[in-house]
Design a protein around this motif. Structure first.
Motif, PDB file in Angstrom:
ATOM      1  N   ARG A 267       4.192   3.279   2.507  1.00 27.95           N
ATOM      2  CA  ARG A 267       5.890   3.476   1.765  1.00 27.95           C
ATOM      3  C   ARG A 267       6.142   4.952   2.279  1.00 27.95           C
ATOM      4  O   ARG A 267       5.442   6.014   2.645  1.00 27.95           O
ATOM      5  CB  ARG A 267       5.417   3.673   0.407  1.00 27.95           C
ATOM      6  CG  ARG A 267       4.832   2.334  -0.375  1.00 27.95           C
ATOM      7  CD  ARG A 267       5.659   1.008   0.005  1.00 27.95           C
ATOM      8  NE  ARG A 267       5.241   0.084  -0.837  1.00 27.95           N
ATOM      9  CZ  ARG A 267       5.508  -0.441  -2.219  1.00 27.95           C
ATOM     10  NH1 ARG A 267       6.347   0.579  -2.832  1.00 27.95           N
ATOM     11  NH2 ARG A 267       4.889  -1.346  -2.488  1.00 27.95           N
TER      12      ARG A 267
ATOM     13  N   SER B 114       0.793  -1.368  -0.268  1.00 28.38           N
ATOM     14  CA  SER B 114      -0.147  -0.050   0.046  1.00 28.38           C
ATOM     15  C   SER B 114       0.902   1.421   0.057  1.00 28.38           C
ATOM     16  O   SER B 114       1.863   1.202   0.684  1.00 28.38           O
ATOM     17  CB  SER B 114      -0.800  -0.081   1.116  1.00 28.38           C
ATOM     18  OG  SER B 114      -1.473   1.382   1.288  1.00 28.38           O
ATOM     19  N   MET B 115       0.360   2.274  -0.807  1.00 31.51           N
ATOM     20  CA  MET B 115       1.065   3.670  -0.774  1.00 31.51           C
ATOM     21  C   MET B 115       1.149   4.144   0.701  1.00 31.51           C
ATOM     22  O   MET B 115       2.094   4.801   0.988  1.00 31.51           O
ATOM     23  CB  MET B 115       0.271   4.504  -1.588  1.00 31.51           C
ATOM     24  CG  MET B 115       0.932   6.115  -1.689  1.00 31.51           C
ATOM     25  SD  MET B 115      -0.082   6.921  -2.905  1.00 31.51           S
ATOM     26  CE  MET B 115      -1.479   7.133  -2.005  1.00 31.51           C
TER      27      MET B 115
ATOM     28  N   LEU C 130       4.268   6.442  -6.146  1.00 29.75           N
ATOM     29  CA  LEU C 130       2.747   5.958  -6.242  1.00 29.75           C
ATOM     30  C   LEU C 130       1.915   6.938  -6.289  1.00 29.75           C
ATOM     31  O   LEU C 130       0.831   7.038  -6.548  1.00 29.75           O
ATOM     32  CB  LEU C 130       2.838   5.070  -5.066  1.00 29.75           C
ATOM     33  CG  LEU C 130       3.707   3.612  -5.188  1.00 29.75           C
ATOM     34  CD1 LEU C 130       3.578   2.739  -3.922  1.00 29.75           C
ATOM     35  CD2 LEU C 130       3.246   2.772  -6.271  1.00 29.75           C
ATOM     36  N   ARG C 131       2.164   7.900  -5.270  1.00 24.89           N
ATOM     37  CA  ARG C 131       1.384   9.077  -5.042  1.00 24.89           C
ATOM     38  C   ARG C 131       0.871   9.758  -6.498  1.00 24.89           C
ATOM     39  O   ARG C 131      -0.250  10.149  -6.676  1.00 24.89           O
ATOM     40  CB  ARG C 131       1.746  10.122  -3.962  1.00 24.89           C
ATOM     41  CG  ARG C 131       0.866  11.160  -3.774  1.00 24.89           C
ATOM     42  CD  ARG C 131       1.160  12.134  -2.293  1.00 24.89           C
ATOM     43  NE  ARG C 131       0.321  13.121  -2.474  1.00 24.89           N
ATOM     44  CZ  ARG C 131       0.533  14.027  -1.423  1.00 24.89           C
ATOM     45  NH1 ARG C 131       1.403  13.675  -0.358  1.00 24.89           N
ATOM     46  NH2 ARG C 131      -0.502  14.824  -1.029  1.00 24.89           N
TER      47      ARG C 131
ATOM     48  N   HIS D 103       6.986   6.401  -1.989  1.00 22.26           N
ATOM     49  CA  HIS D 103       5.840   6.958  -1.742  1.00 22.26           C
ATOM     50  C   HIS D 103       5.134   7.946  -2.855  1.00 22.26           C
ATOM     51  O   HIS D 103       4.407   7.913  -3.263  1.00 22.26           O
ATOM     52  CB  HIS D 103       5.512   7.465  -0.213  1.00 22.26           C
ATOM     53  CG  HIS D 103       4.386   8.268  -0.096  1.00 22.26           C
ATOM     54  ND1 HIS D 103       3.107   7.631   0.451  1.00 22.26           N
ATOM     55  CD2 HIS D 103       4.034   9.489  -0.243  1.00 22.26           C
ATOM     56  CE1 HIS D 103       2.172   8.670   0.715  1.00 22.26           C
ATOM     57  NE2 HIS D 103       2.564   9.587   0.055  1.00 22.26           N
TER      58      HIS D 103
END
Length: 320
Positions: free
Chosen positions: A258, A254-255, A266-267, A263
């Motif tokens: 991270r 999951s973001m 992915l964000r 992070h």
């Protein structure tokens, strides 16, 4: 101690933050003053307020909490030292230090500590920096709480009386799993904000932070991380780690779990669905849900605003 052992210890100590500015020559007096290593179990007291000071400890492993007059003032971890202040001012210990995890400490005799300081200016500078950081932290921690509101307190029914305790009991009994807690948890939140805003809950082994300014600052502190790999082991942390590792560790993907560049990467991928224009397209659906929830509420004599409305609305929108 052989020359090889001394060099190994000098190298080990030089990796610690408090000694980062020290040359190997500056650390040699410290190594020669070592009297051994001390292993401390979780919950064991390293030193007690009021004790006579005759040793200095360098933390190689583990974490400890510092309290003065029963109030938490700081946490000490690897790369820091314990007990220097009492040795410097030749007074009894001014705080109690309790291991929060198992610890390994290098032990230095008190006279050896003073001798090392006298022969090494860079070691003295390292101590000054550590003391300055701690002083700033203690100043923030012990800052007076805002004045209590002047409005009349909220009435507490018999069903929620168990959630309101004197602070002396609250500090050891805060427990969201307690029967009746959710009848009115806000009484405990208010008590925590006023008397113990950074509260170590025995029931979970974790901190409960209840003041907006503290939460706001921590959420924007780049030194804070979300990866559970950095968390101090407790029963709740171990359970969460096991949950995340289930199904080949899918929970760790999951973001929200991270940090740093991972992070950010992915964000960036999901940012386009959280633009104002994209979110605006949900306005009509949200209004429909609000109308439906209020219509349900109108059929009842009373509702719990949190359970019957405030939780259902975002849960439904997020799920959709």
């Amino acid at each position: 101690m052989t020359m090889m052992e001394e060099q190994t210890l000098v190298q080990e100590l030089s990796q610690l933050e408090v000694f980062e500015a020290c040359t190997p020559e500056a650390l040699e007096p410290v190594v020669r003053a070592l009297t051994g290593r001390r292993t401390v179990a979780e919950g064991e007291v390293v030193c007690t307020e009021g004790d006579l000071a005759n040793e200095w400890w360098i933390v190689a492993e583990g974490v400890a909490d510092v309290t003065t007059n029963g109030q938490y003032v700081a946490t000490i971890g690897p790369g820091e030292t314990i007990g220097e202040l009492a040795l410097l001012d030749n007074q009894p210990r001014n705080a109690t230090v309790t291991a929060r995890t198992g610890m390994v400490l290098h032990v230095v005799g008190g006279s050896g500590f003073i001798d090392a300081l006298l022969t090494s200016p860079s070691l003295g500078l390292g101590m000054l920096r550590q003391l300055a950081v701690r002083l700033r932290g203690v100043t923030r921690t012990l800052a007076p709480a805002p004045a209590a509101p002047t409005s009349a307190p909220t009435a507490v029914t018999a069903a929620t009386a168990a959630a309101v305790r004197p602070i002396t009991e609250l500090q050891v009994a805060f427990n969201p799993s307690e029967p009746g807690y959710f009848d009115n948890p806000y009484a405990q939140y208010a008590a925590l904000r006023e008397t113990d805003p950074v509260h170590l809950a025995d029931s979970t082994g974790s901190y409960v932070i209840t003041r907006y300014d503290d939460v706001h600052r921590l959420n924007r502190d780049r030194s804070m991380v979300v990866s559970i790999d950095y968390a101090t082991p407790t029963a709740s942390i171990d359970a969460e780690r096991e949950r995340l590792n289930a199904n080949n560790g899918i929970g760790r993907l999951s973001m929200l779990r991270r940090d740093g560049e991972d992070h950010t990467r992915l964000r960036r991928l999901v940012t386009k669905v959280f633009t104002p224009r994209a979110i605006g397209q949900w306005r009509e659906r949200a209004e429909t849900l609000v109308d439906s929830l209020l219509a349900d509420a109108a059929q009842k004599d009373q509702i719990d605003v949190i359970t019957d409305y405030a939780l259902k609305l975002p849960a439904q929108i997020i799920s959709e």
